[in-house]
Design a protein around this motif. Structure first.
Motif, PDB file in Angstrom:
ATOM      1  N   LEU A 135       0.963  -1.353  -0.059  1.00 47.75           N
ATOM      2  CA  LEU A 135      -0.171   0.161  -0.042  1.00 47.75           C
ATOM      3  C   LEU A 135       0.787   1.262   0.002  1.00 47.75           C
ATOM      4  N   THR A 136       0.773   2.119  -0.993  1.00 51.94           N
ATOM      5  CA  THR A 136       1.104   3.307  -0.868  1.00 51.94           C
ATOM      6  C   THR A 136       0.178   4.282  -0.593  1.00 51.94           C
ATOM      7  N   VAL A 137       0.766   5.377   0.471  1.00 52.87           N
ATOM      8  CA  VAL A 137      -0.570   6.474   1.083  1.00 52.87           C
ATOM      9  C   VAL A 137       0.452   7.936   0.898  1.00 52.87           C
ATOM     10  N   THR A 138      -0.589   8.732   0.159  1.00 47.27           N
ATOM     11  CA  THR A 138       0.067   9.999   0.231  1.00 47.27           C
ATOM     12  C   THR A 138      -0.786  10.820   0.753  1.00 47.27           C
ATOM     13  N   ILE A 139      -0.682  11.770   1.748  1.00 47.99           N
ATOM     14  CA  ILE A 139      -1.456  12.690   2.456  1.00 47.99           C
ATOM     15  C   ILE A 139      -1.089  14.145   2.135  1.00 47.99           C
ATOM     16  N   THR A 140      -2.277  14.770   1.601  1.00 46.44           N
ATOM     17  CA  THR A 140      -1.813  16.620   1.767  1.00 46.44           C
ATOM     18  C   THR A 140      -2.613  17.136   2.613  1.00 46.44           C
ATOM     19  N   SER A 141      -2.295  18.039   3.413  1.00 48.04           N
ATOM     20  CA  SER A 141      -3.153  18.870   4.308  1.00 48.04           C
ATOM     21  C   SER A 141      -3.133  20.105   3.677  1.00 48.04           C
ATOM     22  N   ASP A 142      -4.269  20.649   3.586  1.00 53.04           N
ATOM     23  CA  ASP A 142      -4.364  22.060   3.225  1.00 53.04           C
ATOM     24  C   ASP A 142      -5.722  22.754   3.790  1.00 53.04           C
ATOM     25  N   SER A 143      -5.470  24.128   3.758  1.00 50.49           N
ATOM     26  CA  SER A 143      -6.747  24.882   4.319  1.00 50.49           C
ATOM     27  C   SER A 143      -7.669  25.246   3.412  1.00 50.49           C
ATOM     28  N   TYR A 144      -8.884  25.243   3.774  1.00 53.17           N
ATOM     29  CA  TYR A 144     -10.002  25.455   2.901  1.00 53.17           C
ATOM     30  C   TYR A 144     -10.995  26.604   3.339  1.00 53.17           C
ATOM     31  N   TRP A 145     -11.059  26.853   4.454  1.00 54.80           N
ATOM     32  CA  TRP A 145     -11.763  27.905   5.096  1.00 54.80           C
ATOM     33  C   TRP A 145     -11.092  28.642   6.023  1.00 54.80           C
ATOM     34  N   GLY A 146     -11.604  30.116   6.328  1.00 53.11           N
ATOM     35  CA  GLY A 146     -11.238  30.768   7.291  1.00 53.11           C
ATOM     36  C   GLY A 146      -9.686  30.938   7.387  1.00 53.11           C
ATOM     37  N   PHE A 147      -8.846  31.016   6.194  1.00 55.15           N
ATOM     38  CA  PHE A 147      -7.480  31.361   6.047  1.00 55.15           C
ATOM     39  C   PHE A 147      -6.601  30.423   6.889  1.00 55.15           C
ATOM     40  N   GLY A 148      -7.141  29.439   7.189  1.00 59.90           N
ATOM     41  CA  GLY A 148      -6.380  28.417   7.941  1.00 59.90           C
ATOM     42  C   GLY A 148      -5.968  28.798   9.300  1.00 59.90           C
ATOM     43  N   LEU A 149      -6.802  29.706   9.958  1.00 62.57           N
ATOM     44  CA  LEU A 149      -6.671  30.021  11.279  1.00 62.57           C
ATOM     45  C   LEU A 149      -7.030  29.162  12.347  1.00 62.57           C
ATOM     46  N   LEU A 150      -8.151  28.364  11.974  1.00 65.84           N
ATOM     47  CA  LEU A 150      -8.813  27.300  12.835  1.00 65.84           C
ATOM     48  C   LEU A 150      -8.914  25.796  12.392  1.00 65.84           C
ATOM     49  N   THR A 151      -8.532  24.880  13.401  1.00 65.53           N
ATOM     50  CA  THR A 151      -8.106  23.487  12.901  1.00 65.53           C
ATOM     51  C   THR A 151      -9.425  23.171  11.850  1.00 65.53           C
ATOM     52  N   SER A 152     -10.780  23.536  12.117  1.00 63.88           N
ATOM     53  CA  SER A 152     -11.840  23.262  11.327  1.00 63.88           C
ATOM     54  C   SER A 152     -11.612  23.547   9.982  1.00 63.88           C
ATOM     55  N   GLY A 153     -10.750  24.463   9.649  1.00 60.79           N
ATOM     56  CA  GLY A 153     -10.710  24.975   8.316  1.00 60.79           C
ATOM     57  C   GLY A 153      -9.496  24.297   7.552  1.00 60.79           C
ATOM     58  N   TYR A 154      -9.207  22.954   8.163  1.00 60.12           N
ATOM     59  CA  TYR A 154      -8.317  22.224   7.144  1.00 60.12           C
ATOM     60  C   TYR A 154      -9.089  20.693   6.827  1.00 60.12           C
ATOM     61  N   LEU A 155      -8.401  20.310   5.746  1.00 56.63           N
ATOM     62  CA  LEU A 155      -8.907  19.098   5.264  1.00 56.63           C
ATOM     63  C   LEU A 155      -7.700  18.243   4.748  1.00 56.63           C
ATOM     64  N   ASN A 156      -7.902  16.777   4.531  1.00 59.30           N
ATOM     65  CA  ASN A 156      -6.934  16.270   4.127  1.00 59.30           C
ATOM     66  C   ASN A 156      -7.244  15.400   2.869  1.00 59.30           C
ATOM     67  N   ILE A 157      -6.413  15.426   1.950  1.00 52.44           N
ATOM     68  CA  ILE A 157      -6.347  14.540   0.430  1.00 52.44           C
ATOM     69  C   ILE A 157      -5.587  13.211   0.916  1.00 52.44           C
ATOM     70  N   ILE A 158      -6.284  12.348   0.666  1.00 54.51           N
ATOM     71  CA  ILE A 158      -5.660  11.101   1.083  1.00 54.51           C
ATOM     72  C   ILE A 158      -5.769  10.248  -0.233  1.00 54.51           C
ATOM     73  N   GLU A 159      -4.503   9.895  -0.757  1.00 52.65           N
ATOM     74  CA  GLU A 159      -4.383   9.079  -1.922  1.00 52.65           C
ATOM     75  C   GLU A 159      -3.887   7.799  -1.772  1.00 52.65           C
ATOM     76  N   LEU A 160      -4.654   6.628  -1.993  1.00 54.09           N
ATOM     77  CA  LEU A 160      -4.248   5.487  -1.495  1.00 54.09           C
ATOM     78  C   LEU A 160      -4.012   4.396  -2.755  1.00 54.09           C
ATOM     79  N   THR A 161      -3.046   3.660  -2.981  1.00 55.63           N
ATOM     80  CA  THR A 161      -2.704   2.830  -4.092  1.00 55.63           C
ATOM     81  C   THR A 161      -2.433   1.453  -3.526  1.00 55.63           C
ATOM     82  N   GLY A 162      -3.109   0.332  -4.049  1.00 55.05           N
ATOM     83  CA  GLY A 162      -2.910  -0.958  -3.456  1.00 55.05           C
ATOM     84  C   GLY A 162      -4.131  -1.943  -3.518  1.00 55.05           C
ATOM     85  N   PRO A 163      -3.883  -3.071  -2.890  1.00 52.26           N
ATOM     86  CA  PRO A 163      -5.022  -3.873  -3.039  1.00 52.26           C
ATOM     87  C   PRO A 163      -6.113  -3.388  -2.140  1.00 52.26           C
ATOM     88  N   THR A 164      -7.365  -3.502  -2.848  1.00 56.52           N
ATOM     89  CA  THR A 164      -8.584  -3.011  -2.511  1.00 56.52           C
ATOM     90  C   THR A 164      -8.807  -3.478  -1.332  1.00 56.52           C
TER      91      THR A 164
END
Length: 291
Positions: free
Chosen positions: A85-114
């Motif tokens: 399994l290969t895992v890539t995680i990107t953390s980025d802000s999507y709300w509130g200029f990233g000032l609060l934790t609730s304004g962040y999301l993770n983009i999770i890319e997974l490649t491997g056996p289902t």
């Protein structure tokens, strides 16, 4: 689209709900370290999703940051490999200029056996008190996706999460069904035999009852999304069935050894056997002292 078997590549978007400054990135190697690492490091905020994924992986490589955190310590990208399994995680802000934790999301890319991906997603959702596909600020999340990931909508993202959770649940349900059929099969064998050397019917009946009890435990654990408990129950079922199965005939103490047919007789090579006629040719030597 992922098939029940084979490999898959999937992208999931998850809402970050918590983030602590208890991780570091080693500047020289770009590797993830804990806060007590003695080398030269910088603070990084992983967040609960990334932390849970890394913790759920089996013997992963040390995650490496392909995008280092800068002034914003919660904006980064890391990659790790765990077996197939290969895992890539990107953390980025999507709300509130990233000032609060609730304004962040993770983009999770997974490649491997289902099946491996499904198990990871199941464990991630089951071990947390939140549904990662539900965003604190859905309108902002939708605008972010339209700009950065136009191939993914909020609805499609939720369906992908739920699909892998259900896929893992289906696989475990099928395994439990296999155990149920195995219990019924061994129970029929036990009922059909009264006496067998090296095997006790009463002990076998107790083992079958124990297997049925653990089958209920496995079903209840699956309903609670507790896969480790399911796996422990299945392991106990297998052990009980081995003990009960008259085909094994080894559940009775002091039952003796089961000797293979090939070892029941011992053959001597002809040239190692002394025949009576040959015995006459062997000279006798008197070793007593002469008086």
């Amino acid at each position: 689209m992922a098939e029940p078997f084979g490999n898959a590549s999937v992208v999931l978007i998850g809402q970050v709900t918590k983030a602590k400054s208890n991780h570091r990135v080693e500047k020289a190697t770009r590797l993830l370290r804990n806060e007590t690492f003695p080398g030269k490091t910088e603070v990084v905020y992983l967040g609960n999703i990334a932390s849970a994924i890394i913790a759920a992986l089996e013997s992963p490589d040390t995650p490496e940051f392909t995008q280092l955190p800068g002034y914003n310590e919660q904006k980064w990208q890391l990659k790790t490999i765990s077996g197939p399994l290969t895992v890539t995680i990107t953390s980025d802000s999507y709300w509130g200029f990233g000032l609060l934790t609730s304004g962040y999301l993770n983009i999770i890319e997974l490649t491997g056996p289902t099946s491996v991906i499904a198990r990871l997603i199941f464990d991630l959702v089951a071990s947390s008190g939140w549904q990662p596909w539900r965003f604190k600020h859905p309108s902002s999340a939708q605008r972010y996706l339209m700009k950065r990931r136009p191939d993914i909508s909020l609805d499609a993202n939720e369906q992908a999460w739920v699909k892998f959770v259900e896929l893992c649940k289906q696989e475990i349900s099928e395994l439990i069904e296999v155990m149920e059929n195995a219990i019924a099969n061994v129970a029929r064998k036990v009922a059909a035999i009264e006496i067998l050397e090296g095997w006790s019917k009463s002990k076998a009946e107790v083992s079958v009852a124990a297997a049925r009890y653990d089958l209920n435990i496995a079903n209840e654990a699956l309903a609670d999304r507790n896969l480790p408990s399911v796996e422990r129950a299945i392991a106990r079922i297998e052990a009980s069935l081995i003990e009960a199965n008259p085909d094994n005939a080894m559940n009775e103490e002091n039952s003796g050894l089961i000797i293979e047919k090939s070892l029941e007789s011992i053959r001597f090579d002809d040239d190692l056997v002394v025949n009576p006629s040959d015995d006459e040719l062997i000279p006798l030597v008197d070793l007593t002292d002469e008086e």
